[in-house]
Design a protein around this motif. Sequence first.
Motif, PDB file in Angstrom:
ATOM      1  N   THR A  91    -144.212   6.882 -61.564  1.00 20.12           N
ATOM      2  CA  THR A  91    -143.754   6.061 -60.445  1.00 20.12           C
ATOM      3  C   THR A  91    -144.451   6.398 -59.128  1.00 20.12           C
ATOM      4  O   THR A  91    -144.206   5.733 -58.119  1.00 20.12           O
ATOM      5  CB  THR A  91    -142.241   6.229 -60.246  1.00 20.12           C
ATOM      6  OG1 THR A  91    -141.956   7.614 -59.979  1.00 20.12           O
ATOM      7  CG2 THR A  91    -141.481   5.779 -61.481  1.00 20.12           C
ATOM      8  N   CYS A  92    -145.328   7.401 -59.143  1.00 21.05           N
ATOM      9  CA  CYS A  92    -145.862   7.919 -57.884  1.00 21.05           C
ATOM     10  C   CYS A  92    -147.119   7.153 -57.465  1.00 21.05           C
ATOM     11  O   CYS A  92    -148.240   7.667 -57.523  1.00 21.05           O
ATOM     12  CB  CYS A  92    -146.149   9.413 -57.997  1.00 21.05           C
ATOM     13  SG  CYS A  92    -146.365  10.201 -56.394  1.00 21.05           S
ATOM     14  N   THR A  93    -146.929   5.914 -57.022  1.00 20.17           N
ATOM     15  CA  THR A  93    -148.011   5.140 -56.436  1.00 20.17           C
ATOM     16  C   THR A  93    -148.036   5.399 -54.935  1.00 20.17           C
ATOM     17  O   THR A  93    -147.085   5.940 -54.356  1.00 20.17           O
ATOM     18  CB  THR A  93    -147.797   3.635 -56.681  1.00 20.17           C
ATOM     19  OG1 THR A  93    -146.596   3.231 -55.993  1.00 20.17           O
ATOM     20  CG2 THR A  93    -147.658   3.330 -58.170  1.00 20.17           C
ATOM     21  N   TYR A  94    -149.097   4.950 -54.282  1.00 22.70           N
ATOM     22  CA  TYR A  94    -149.180   5.120 -52.831  1.00 22.70           C
ATOM     23  C   TYR A  94    -148.106   4.300 -52.111  1.00 22.70           C
ATOM     24  O   TYR A  94    -147.547   4.750 -51.103  1.00 22.70           O
ATOM     25  CB  TYR A  94    -150.575   4.755 -52.330  1.00 22.70           C
ATOM     26  CG  TYR A  94    -151.582   5.862 -52.533  1.00 22.70           C
ATOM     27  CD1 TYR A  94    -151.833   6.790 -51.531  1.00 22.70           C
ATOM     28  CD2 TYR A  94    -152.270   6.003 -53.727  1.00 22.70           C
ATOM     29  CE1 TYR A  94    -152.753   7.817 -51.706  1.00 22.70           C
ATOM     30  CE2 TYR A  94    -153.182   7.025 -53.919  1.00 22.70           C
ATOM     31  CZ  TYR A  94    -153.415   7.925 -52.904  1.00 22.70           C
ATOM     32  OH  TYR A  94    -154.319   8.954 -53.097  1.00 22.70           O
ATOM     33  N   ASP A  95    -147.799   3.110 -52.627  1.00 19.78           N
ATOM     34  CA  ASP A  95    -146.733   2.328 -52.009  1.00 19.78           C
ATOM     35  C   ASP A  95    -145.388   3.019 -52.191  1.00 19.78           C
ATOM     36  O   ASP A  95    -144.544   2.998 -51.291  1.00 19.78           O
ATOM     37  CB  ASP A  95    -146.686   0.923 -52.617  1.00 19.78           C
ATOM     38  CG  ASP A  95    -147.763   0.003 -52.055  1.00 19.78           C
ATOM     39  OD1 ASP A  95    -148.286   0.302 -50.959  1.00 19.78           O
ATOM     40  OD2 ASP A  95    -148.089  -1.000 -52.715  1.00 19.78           O
ATOM     41  N   TRP A  96    -145.174   3.623 -53.353  1.00 18.19           N
ATOM     42  CA  TRP A  96    -143.927   4.359 -53.584  1.00 18.19           C
ATOM     43  C   TRP A  96    -143.803   5.518 -52.606  1.00 18.19           C
ATOM     44  O   TRP A  96    -142.710   5.768 -52.065  1.00 18.19           O
ATOM     45  CB  TRP A  96    -143.885   4.880 -55.017  1.00 18.19           C
ATOM     46  CG  TRP A  96    -142.648   5.656 -55.330  1.00 18.19           C
ATOM     47  CD1 TRP A  96    -141.465   5.170 -55.821  1.00 18.19           C
ATOM     48  CD2 TRP A  96    -142.456   7.073 -55.181  1.00 18.19           C
ATOM     49  NE1 TRP A  96    -140.553   6.191 -55.967  1.00 18.19           N
ATOM     50  CE2 TRP A  96    -141.133   7.364 -55.589  1.00 18.19           C
ATOM     51  CE3 TRP A  96    -143.273   8.109 -54.741  1.00 18.19           C
ATOM     52  CZ2 TRP A  96    -140.615   8.664 -55.562  1.00 18.19           C
ATOM     53  CZ3 TRP A  96    -142.758   9.392 -54.717  1.00 18.19           C
ATOM     54  CH2 TRP A  96    -141.448   9.670 -55.128  1.00 18.19           C
TER      55      TRP A  96
END
Length: 303
Positions: A91-96
């Motif tokens: 789940t660790c995207t830049y948006d997240w």
Amino acid sequence: MEEKTAEESSSPTQVRVMLWFIPRTLSTAITKCLSFVDGIQIIFEPYLYAYYYGPERKQTGVSEMYDNFLDKTNDAVTDKVDLAKGFIPDTCTYDWVKQTLEADYPGKKIVFCKDASYTLDGQYDRLPQGYRHTFIIRHPYKLYTSWRRLVQRFLQLQEPFYWHELPEPIRPAKYGLEEHYELYQYLINHGMNPIIIDADDLQRHPESIMRKYCAAVGIPFTEDLLQWPSGDDILHTWMAPDGLIQGNKLGNEGGFYDVALQSTCFGPPRETPSRASLREDVRYMSDASMPFYEKMYNHRIKP
């Protein structure tokens, strides 16, 4: 990009601070120190996690050595350690990360995040709003000597090897300090006034630097910030990658954070080595990075 002021963040009285670092600059020691401030929420290296492990992880320069690097760090990530507020790779995207930093933290007076500037990877539109941006720097001779030693131990590299020739992202494309300066300059150009502290200043004058740093960002200073208990129990109050911190003990001399986690205060700095004494690759990276260090050093908080 327009940044919210502290008054426009989710809580009108909540202080939010980013500490941008380069590895081996005492940033984890500062984070541990501030962890004992009443009402603080620590968020630990979410951009770094997205850069190395998330769905958008850095892929340039992929090689057998990089695969080995990821295998070793993934071993740390999957270690059976329960951090109550951890986050996971999928789940660790830049948006997240941006959304997580901008989220509400009810009951908290302060939200403090420390992260590696180069892992933002130039994606300045992913910067969180509502934060006071701060930077820590360290003399390149010390920084790259220490960082090289860590990389060598972590990857079990045999001499001779040339760190500046290793593939990205085992080392940043511009060696870290240039990326650090570019982010600093971006913030300046967008009407912000980042705070800079130097690691040697902090070690020589911990009370003066911490007092001025806290005043600049709105964190209450007490003399309790000059000494803290040894050990890693405080980690369980952090929002951090599952297992990355306590699962980082790789190699014969521990992992990335052990010295900081076992620390009890800011000790005196080591002597800066001479340029002539540096390894060839450390000297190369130091020479390339020195102008950016000096520009930032000139604007640091002084004791």
